[in-house]
Design an enzyme around this catalytic site. Sequence first.
Site, PDB file in Angstrom:
ATOM      1  N   ASN A   6       0.984  -1.140  -0.004  1.00 40.73           N
ATOM      2  CA  ASN A   6      -0.175   0.044  -0.020  1.00 40.73           C
ATOM      3  C   ASN A   6       0.749   1.298   0.091  1.00 40.73           C
ATOM      4  O   ASN A   6       1.624   1.516   1.008  1.00 40.73           O
ATOM      5  CB  ASN A   6      -0.890  -0.022   1.316  1.00 40.73           C
ATOM      6  CG  ASN A   6      -1.680   1.061   1.417  1.00 40.73           C
ATOM      7  OD1 ASN A   6      -1.512   2.321   1.048  1.00 40.73           O
ATOM      8  ND2 ASN A   6      -3.022   0.939   1.609  1.00 40.73           N
ATOM      9  N   HIS A   9       0.933   6.147   1.971  1.00 49.41           N
ATOM     10  CA  HIS A   9       1.781   7.072   2.879  1.00 49.41           C
ATOM     11  C   HIS A   9       2.568   7.925   1.884  1.00 49.41           C
ATOM     12  O   HIS A   9       3.068   9.021   2.369  1.00 49.41           O
ATOM     13  CB  HIS A   9       2.525   6.283   3.858  1.00 49.41           C
ATOM     14  CG  HIS A   9       1.624   5.837   4.977  1.00 49.41           C
ATOM     15  ND1 HIS A   9       0.609   6.092   5.389  1.00 49.41           N
ATOM     16  CD2 HIS A   9       2.272   4.971   5.859  1.00 49.41           C
ATOM     17  CE1 HIS A   9       0.122   5.658   6.483  1.00 49.41           C
ATOM     18  NE2 HIS A   9       1.206   4.803   6.827  1.00 49.41           N
ATOM     19  N   HIS A  42      -5.834   3.628  -1.398  1.00 49.65           N
ATOM     20  CA  HIS A  42      -7.155   3.792  -1.127  1.00 49.65           C
ATOM     21  C   HIS A  42      -7.388   5.151  -1.773  1.00 49.65           C
ATOM     22  O   HIS A  42      -6.854   6.403  -0.917  1.00 49.65           O
ATOM     23  CB  HIS A  42      -7.095   3.743   0.679  1.00 49.65           C
ATOM     24  CG  HIS A  42      -8.426   4.080   0.979  1.00 49.65           C
ATOM     25  ND1 HIS A  42      -8.736   3.824   2.587  1.00 49.65           N
ATOM     26  CD2 HIS A  42      -9.613   4.347   0.689  1.00 49.65           C
ATOM     27  CE1 HIS A  42      -9.952   4.014   2.733  1.00 49.65           C
ATOM     28  NE2 HIS A  42     -10.602   4.359   1.597  1.00 49.65           N
ATOM     29  N   ARG A  44      -9.602   8.104  -1.140  1.00 49.46           N
ATOM     30  CA  ARG A  44     -10.658   8.493   0.091  1.00 49.46           C
ATOM     31  C   ARG A  44     -11.564   9.427  -0.381  1.00 49.46           C
ATOM     32  O   ARG A  44     -11.308  10.394  -1.214  1.00 49.46           O
ATOM     33  CB  ARG A  44      -9.893   8.790   1.428  1.00 49.46           C
ATOM     34  CG  ARG A  44      -9.435   7.775   2.227  1.00 49.46           C
ATOM     35  CD  ARG A  44      -8.850   8.332   3.449  1.00 49.46           C
ATOM     36  NE  ARG A  44      -8.537   7.300   4.347  1.00 49.46           N
ATOM     37  CZ  ARG A  44      -9.356   6.811   5.286  1.00 49.46           C
ATOM     38  NH1 ARG A  44     -10.443   7.560   5.476  1.00 49.46           N
ATOM     39  NH2 ARG A  44      -9.104   6.006   6.137  1.00 49.46           N
ATOM     40  N   ARG A  48      -7.184  12.723   0.987  1.00 45.00           N
ATOM     41  CA  ARG A  48      -6.154  13.051   1.868  1.00 45.00           C
ATOM     42  C   ARG A  48      -4.703  12.709   1.375  1.00 45.00           C
ATOM     43  O   ARG A  48      -3.603  13.069   1.697  1.00 45.00           O
ATOM     44  CB  ARG A  48      -6.433  12.629   3.133  1.00 45.00           C
ATOM     45  CG  ARG A  48      -6.455  11.108   3.452  1.00 45.00           C
ATOM     46  CD  ARG A  48      -6.337  10.869   4.798  1.00 45.00           C
ATOM     47  NE  ARG A  48      -7.830  11.082   5.581  1.00 45.00           N
ATOM     48  CZ  ARG A  48      -8.299  10.258   6.448  1.00 45.00           C
ATOM     49  NH1 ARG A  48      -7.239   9.506   7.354  1.00 45.00           N
ATOM     50  NH2 ARG A  48      -9.279  10.616   7.198  1.00 45.00           N
ATOM     51  N   GLU A  69      -8.690   0.240  -2.943  1.00 49.72           N
ATOM     52  CA  GLU A  69      -9.418   0.207  -1.498  1.00 49.72           C
ATOM     53  C   GLU A  69     -10.402   1.357  -1.711  1.00 49.72           C
ATOM     54  O   GLU A  69      -9.939   2.340  -2.066  1.00 49.72           O
ATOM     55  CB  GLU A  69      -8.650   0.490  -0.275  1.00 49.72           C
ATOM     56  CG  GLU A  69      -7.774  -0.690   0.129  1.00 49.72           C
ATOM     57  CD  GLU A  69      -6.963  -0.386   1.427  1.00 49.72           C
ATOM     58  OE1 GLU A  69      -7.388   0.602   2.178  1.00 49.72           O
ATOM     59  OE2 GLU A  69      -6.172  -1.054   1.473  1.00 49.72           O
ATOM     60  N   THR A 100      -8.107   3.011   8.377  1.00 50.35           N
ATOM     61  CA  THR A 100      -9.409   2.190   8.391  1.00 50.35           C
ATOM     62  C   THR A 100      -9.425   1.721   9.759  1.00 50.35           C
ATOM     63  O   THR A 100      -8.481   0.855   9.941  1.00 50.35           O
ATOM     64  CB  THR A 100      -9.249   1.280   7.140  1.00 50.35           C
ATOM     65  OG1 THR A 100      -9.102   1.976   6.079  1.00 50.35           O
ATOM     66  CG2 THR A 100     -10.679   0.540   7.167  1.00 50.35           C
ATOM     67  N   GLU A 150     -11.032  -9.653   2.594  1.00 48.61           N
ATOM     68  CA  GLU A 150      -9.794  -9.318   3.270  1.00 48.61           C
ATOM     69  C   GLU A 150     -10.087  -9.167   4.676  1.00 48.61           C
ATOM     70  O   GLU A 150     -10.743  -8.468   5.215  1.00 48.61           O
ATOM     71  CB  GLU A 150      -9.209  -8.022   2.714  1.00 48.61           C
ATOM     72  CG  GLU A 150      -7.881  -7.574   3.239  1.00 48.61           C
ATOM     73  CD  GLU A 150      -7.207  -6.358   2.934  1.00 48.61           C
ATOM     74  OE1 GLU A 150      -7.575  -5.856   1.837  1.00 48.61           O
ATOM     75  OE2 GLU A 150      -6.741  -5.645   3.844  1.00 48.61           O
ATOM     76  N   HIS A 190      -3.637  -5.094   7.661  1.00 44.59           N
ATOM     77  CA  HIS A 190      -3.724  -3.954   8.698  1.00 44.59           C
ATOM     78  C   HIS A 190      -2.893  -4.366   9.838  1.00 44.59           C
ATOM     79  O   HIS A 190      -3.038  -5.116  10.627  1.00 44.59           O
ATOM     80  CB  HIS A 190      -4.940  -3.614   9.177  1.00 44.59           C
ATOM     81  CG  HIS A 190      -5.405  -2.251   9.447  1.00 44.59           C
ATOM     82  ND1 HIS A 190      -4.955  -1.659  10.446  1.00 44.59           N
ATOM     83  CD2 HIS A 190      -6.052  -1.220   8.771  1.00 44.59           C
ATOM     84  CE1 HIS A 190      -5.093  -0.390  10.493  1.00 44.59           C
ATOM     85  NE2 HIS A 190      -5.627  -0.230   9.491  1.00 44.59           N
TER      86      HIS A 190
HETATM   87  N1  PXP Z   1      -5.772  -3.362   4.374  1.00 43.51           N
HETATM   88  C1  PXP Z   1      -6.535  -2.342   4.595  1.00 43.51           C
HETATM   89  C2  PXP Z   1      -8.242  -2.570   3.888  1.00 43.51           C
HETATM   90  C3  PXP Z   1      -6.361  -1.044   4.862  1.00 43.51           C
HETATM   91  O1  PXP Z   1      -7.200  -0.047   5.051  1.00 43.51           O
HETATM   92  C4  PXP Z   1      -4.952  -0.865   5.096  1.00 43.51           C
HETATM   93  C5  PXP Z   1      -4.579   0.402   5.784  1.00 43.51           C
HETATM   94  O2  PXP Z   1      -4.633   1.347   4.787  1.00 43.51           O
HETATM   95  C6  PXP Z   1      -4.062  -1.797   4.858  1.00 43.51           C
HETATM   96  C7  PXP Z   1      -4.449  -3.018   4.481  1.00 43.51           C
HETATM   97  C8  PXP Z   1      -2.390  -1.743   5.480  1.00 43.51           C
HETATM   98  O3  PXP Z   1      -2.390  -1.487   6.817  1.00 43.51           O
HETATM   99  P1  PXP Z   1      -1.139  -1.023   7.342  1.00 43.51           P
HETATM  100  O4  PXP Z   1      -0.732   0.235   6.777  1.00 43.51           O
HETATM  101  O5  PXP Z   1      -1.200  -0.989   8.764  1.00 43.51           O
HETATM  102  O6  PXP Z   1      -0.037  -2.030   6.962  1.00 43.51           O
END
Ligand code: PXP
Length: 239
Positions: A6, A9, A42, A44, A48, A69, A100, A150, A190
């Site tokens: 992901n 960031h 994601h 949003r 953001r 996402e 999330t 997921e 997550h």
């Molecule tokens: N899966 C989903 C559905 C999420 O919302 C997130 C956070 O954006 C992640 C995975 C990844 O989480 P992390 O950034 O804590 O690895």
Amino acid sequence: MRFCLNVDHVATLRNARNEREPDPVTYALMAELAGVDGIVVHLREDRRHINERDLAILKRTIKTKLDLEMAATEEIIRIACEIKPQLATIVPEKRMELTTEGGISVVDNIQMLNDAIRELHKYAIPVSLFIEPDMNQIDASAELEADFIEIHTGVFANARTEDEQFDELDKIRIGAKHAKKLGLGVNAGHGLDYKNIKIFRELQDIDEVSIGHSVIARSLYVGLRQAVDEMALLIKGLR
Ligand code: PXP
């Protein structure tokens, strides 16, 4: 277990100064070179981090797969149907949350999710539902003909004792097995990091993990290639 990164960031950092750098698209392409199996973003409602420009260019340039996402709102579903990611992962979205906060309740949102899944399927977009490892949520996901679930791993990741962690891991193991029997693909994510992945990787029924924060943070210290490499080896049990 496949490893998807992901890159939200990176866009957060770019947007902190309203600049063009760092570019999440460049970062995603570098992550692919380093060996990830897919890119997750994601989009949003408040934009953001990731924006439409990022999404459109990512879809055209990445060579692995794009997992979008998204909240199941009219606007975002319309954008998803235009972009056609390889996977749409429906997540709950609260405007004030930092990230999330948990899975979506499928059983409480049957009509909304049914409409969203039908619309995305019209455009041949496979759909994943981000849920807790709960049998009712898994059964409802299968009944709605989602393609994947997921499983939210935040409770496992934030467990304060080993017992708590093993209890949650068991729930995820049992849930994943059950989902597989129902014909669902099983992703998870997550809070997974370089430490807890050593326990998590033992689960047999997880097709894919989606990881953001820990890998992006580590890449600031050691560079993206090494951060991806270390996580990929850990997931495969080679470290
Ligand atoms: N899966 C989903 C559905 C999420 O919302 C997130 C956070 O954006 C992640 C995975 C990844 O989480 P992390 O950034 O804590 O690895």
